[in-house]
Design a protein around this motif. Structure first.
Motif, PDB file in Angstrom:
ATOM      1  N   ARG A  70     -49.347   7.860  -2.427  1.00 53.45           N
ATOM      2  CA  ARG A  70     -48.133   8.044  -1.627  1.00 53.45           C
ATOM      3  C   ARG A  70     -46.859   7.838  -2.442  1.00 53.45           C
ATOM      4  O   ARG A  70     -45.792   8.283  -2.047  1.00 53.45           O
ATOM      5  N   ASP A 112     -54.180   4.244  13.900  1.00 57.79           N
ATOM      6  CA  ASP A 112     -52.887   4.403  14.579  1.00 57.79           C
ATOM      7  C   ASP A 112     -52.832   5.673  15.430  1.00 57.79           C
ATOM      8  O   ASP A 112     -51.769   6.045  15.924  1.00 57.79           O
ATOM      9  N   ARG A 165     -55.011   7.605   6.330  1.00 60.74           N
ATOM     10  CA  ARG A 165     -55.339   6.220   5.949  1.00 60.74           C
ATOM     11  C   ARG A 165     -56.008   5.527   7.132  1.00 60.74           C
ATOM     12  O   ARG A 165     -55.838   5.942   8.274  1.00 60.74           O
TER      13      ARG A 165
HETATM   14  N1  LIG Z   1     -53.196   6.688   9.429  1.00 60.20           N
HETATM   15  C1  LIG Z   1     -52.209   7.461   8.969  1.00 60.20           C
HETATM   16  N2  LIG Z   1     -52.385   8.126   7.821  1.00 60.20           N
HETATM   17  C2  LIG Z   1     -51.403   8.921   7.341  1.00 60.20           C
HETATM   18  C3  LIG Z   1     -50.202   9.091   8.052  1.00 60.20           C
HETATM   19  C4  LIG Z   1     -50.039   8.379   9.266  1.00 60.20           C
HETATM   20  O1  LIG Z   1     -49.020   8.450   9.967  1.00 60.20           O
HETATM   21  N3  LIG Z   1     -51.068   7.565   9.686  1.00 60.20           N
HETATM   22  N4  LIG Z   1     -49.213   9.921   7.535  1.00 60.20           N
HETATM   23  C5  LIG Z   1     -49.635  10.966   6.596  1.00 60.20           C
HETATM   24  C6  LIG Z   1     -48.540  11.614   5.951  1.00 60.20           C
HETATM   25  S1  LIG Z   1     -47.597  12.657   6.920  1.00 60.20           S
HETATM   26  C7  LIG Z   1     -48.285  11.486   4.610  1.00 60.20           C
HETATM   27  S2  LIG Z   1     -47.081  12.361   3.850  1.00 60.20           S
HETATM   28  C8  LIG Z   1     -49.085  10.563   3.782  1.00 60.20           C
HETATM   29  C9  LIG Z   1     -48.215   9.623   2.988  1.00 60.20           C
HETATM   30  O2  LIG Z   1     -47.593   8.784   3.911  1.00 60.20           O
HETATM   31  P1  LIG Z   1     -46.423   7.806   3.543  1.00 60.20           P
HETATM   32  O3  LIG Z   1     -45.285   8.690   3.133  1.00 60.20           O
HETATM   33  O4  LIG Z   1     -46.159   7.040   4.801  1.00 60.20           O
HETATM   34  O5  LIG Z   1     -46.894   6.953   2.444  1.00 60.20           O
HETATM   35  O6  LIG Z   1     -50.000   9.790   4.548  1.00 60.20           O
HETATM   36  C10 LIG Z   1     -50.655  10.483   5.571  1.00 60.20           C
HETATM   37  N5  LIG Z   1     -51.611   9.591   6.162  1.00 60.20           N
END
Ligand SMILES: Nc1nc2c(c(=O)[nH]1)N[C@H]1C(S)=C(S)[C@@H](COP(=O)(O)O)O[C@H]1N2
Ligand SMILES: [Mo]
Length: 176
Positions: A70, A112, A165
């Motif tokens: 990230r 989440d 994640r």
């Molecule tokens: N559980 C979870 N994983 C996720 C997200 C999230 O909102 N929740 N966001 C995604 C998005 S849109 C991106 S760009 C990447 C990197 O997130 P960050 O910019 O919050 O680090 O994680 C991804 N994984």
């Protein structure tokens, strides 16, 4: 004179109280255990629904995928290919991924509520050499709590949106 029956009665109630108290202690200990021990469930259009904990995941054959995290840092992620997880649950891949099976998809859900989707062909090594893993390690150590214990990592994917994640569920859904 000592009333034997009443002593027995009292000790009986005492014993019951101790047992009940123990039960509550074990149930709350179990509750904590369940909360700490994260798992991923594999459900939907599968032959054998599965629930996998980290210890189960570590027993499966692992693969590495080098990808940017990230913060745009290059990392070596380690985990299990989605295809082998789905294979263990009896999802139709390879030779069986044809006809109406081609309109089944994989819905990934995180704690989440965040969801991402892959077509089965996207995760099947019979269709693509691009690996998609459920990672549990990054640069040799377990993923931090806000990323793991399980995270989707996709070889060669330019955007990070599908790097879900804290994954808790993999569900196979029929689009028809
Ligand atoms: N559980 C979870 N994983 C996720 C997200 C999230 O909102 N929740 N966001 C995604 C998005 S849109 C991106 S760009 C990447 C990197 O997130 P960050 O910019 O919050 O680090 O994680 C991804 N994984
Ligand atoms: Mo994003």
């Amino acid at each position: 004179m000592i009333n034997i029956t009443s002593i027995n009665k009292n000790s009986f109630f005492f014993l019951v109280a101790v047992l009940v108290a123990n039960m509550f202690v074990s149930v709350s200990a179990l509750g904590q255990f369940v909360v700490k021990e994260a798992s991923v469930s594999i459900t939907g259009e599968v032959r054998t629904p599965l629930v996998l904990r980290l210890a189960d995941m570590e027993k499966l054959s692992k693969t590495k995928v080098v990808a940017k995290d990230r913060n745009d840092k290059t990392r070596s992620y380690e985990g299990v290919e989605l295809s082998s997880l789905l294979g263990n649950a009896g999802v139709s891949l390879g030779e069986q991924l044809r006809g109406e099976n081609l309109v089944k998809y994989l819905l990934v859900e995180a704690i989440d509520g965040y969801q991402v989707l892959f077509s089965l062909a996207e995760v099947d090594p019979a269709f693509t050499s691009r690996k998609i893993i459920l990672a549990y390690k990054k640069d040799g150590v377990m993923l931090p709590a806000d990323e793991g214990p399980f995270q989707i990592v996709i070889e060669g994917e330019k955007r990070k949106s599908r790097y879900a994640r804290q994954v808790i569920s993999l569900k196979i859904v029929f689009a028809k």
